[in-house]
Structures are given as C-alpha cells and as structure tokens.
Design an enzyme around this catalytic site. Structure first.
Site, PDB file in Angstrom:
ATOM      1  CG  ASP A  44      -1.827   1.188   1.304  1.00 23.43           C
ATOM      2  OD1 ASP A  44      -2.246   1.680   0.235  1.00 23.43           O
ATOM      3  OD2 ASP A  44      -2.129   1.639   2.423  1.00 23.43           O
TER       4      ASP A  44
ATOM      5  CD  GLU B 137      -5.419   0.377  -1.946  1.00 23.65           C
ATOM      6  OE1 GLU B 137      -6.501   0.987  -1.941  1.00 23.65           O
ATOM      7  OE2 GLU B 137      -4.885  -0.085  -0.927  1.00 23.65           O
TER       8      GLU B 137
ATOM      9  CG  ASP C  46      -0.253   3.043   6.400  1.00 24.12           C
ATOM     10  OD1 ASP C  46      -0.907   3.684   5.554  1.00 24.12           O
ATOM     11  OD2 ASP C  46       0.213   3.552   7.440  1.00 24.12           O
TER      12      ASP C  46
END
Length: 177
Positions: free
Chosen positions: A17, A77, A149
């Site tokens: 991420d 992502e 996260d």
C-alpha cells in the site's frame, strides 16, 4: 517458492500500500483458497529529509523486505488522485519506487484499485477501513496489523490471491478447450 505458477501450488504474495510517509506491506501464502499470514508492517521514511533521500529510504526498506520474505508475486494498490497536486506528485513518485523495487528483482507486479480490493475482501467496494480491517483479521487471524497501512497491504495481497486463483482457473479451462 516452487511451482508458483501451477494451480494449487503455494504462492507467496507481498501486498503493498504505497505512501511516502508510510508504505504498508503484508506477506501471505496462498494455496488455492487457503491463505496463511506470514508478516506485515510498514516501511517509514523520515519526513525531515529531502524527497530524493526519502525515496531512497523507501527503496532500501522494500529491498530488505523482498530479500527477507522472497515473495513470488507482488500486488500494489492503485492510488486515488489527491486534490493537492504537490501531494499527488510525491505519492506518485513513492508509488513508482514501490512498483520498481519488486520488478527490479524479477518479481511480477499486479495493480488493483481500492474498490476492487474492498470488494474482494469485504464483498462491497464501498466498505469502510474498519470493515476491511475486520475482514483481514477474520481471513488472517494471526495478522498483527501494526498500522492501518499494513491492514490495507494485507487486503491487497488477499485480493491478488483471489484474482490469481480465478486467472489460473480460467487459463486451465482455456487450455482444455
């Protein structure tokens, strides 16, 4: 990992991420629809440093993780467009480092949009962060989820594992045809 490309084989996936301040990471093993948590956390940078040095910190941290966990595949992502152009540009640069680090060592990288990740993990693309974290905990009961996260990164790895299994099933069906 051996046989990462074969259906039913165990594959090690690192989900990432991207963020300039904190990049979440989560490593799982997937065998068919079975998932096993291996590790999660964040790579953080020092926001007092110049941008180039922060990007270097990020790259070094990711390189160390890749060496430690030796994933077969990486899932990243996709980031949404930020309203602040300066922040969006910095995030884009961090995202470039996040995608480049595994690619440099020969690890295939796939990208997934936030809505697809939420839909794959929770069942709806409109899921809240809390709902995603709850489902990650349910799917990976040993996950420590040190930060949001890290939970997001594990959600990306779960999404990849689910979509990977579907791609393999489709490929197997096409080979038979």
């Amino acid at each position: 990992m051996s046989g990462a490309g074969a259906a039913g084989a165990v594959v090690r996936v690192i989900g990432l991420d991207p963020g300039l301040r904190h990049t979440g990471w989560g490593v799982i093993e997937a065998a068919g629809n079975r998932l096993r948590h291996l590790g999660d956390g964040v790579v953080s940078t020092d926001d007092r440093l110049p941008l180039a040095e922060r990007l270097m910190q990020l790259h070094r941290g990711l390189t160390a993780l890749l060496e430690e966990w030796r994933p077969d595949e990486a899932a990243v992502e996709e980031t949404y467009v930020n309203r602040n152009p300066g922040s969006a540009l910095k995030l884009g640069q961090a995202r470039g480092v996040v995608m480049l680090a595994p690619a440099l060592v020969g690890i295939p990288v796939r990208e997934y949009g936030a809505m697809l990740v939420k839909q794959s993990v929770v069942g709806t693309g409109a899921a809240t962060k809390e709902q995603v974290q709850m489902m990650v905990r349910r799917l990976l009961p040993n996950a420590r989820l040190s930060r949001a996260d890290a939970a997001d990164a594990l959600a990306v790895s779960i999404c990849h594992a689910h979509h990977r299994a579907t791609r393999l099933a489709w490929a197997k069906g096409l080979v038979r045809a």
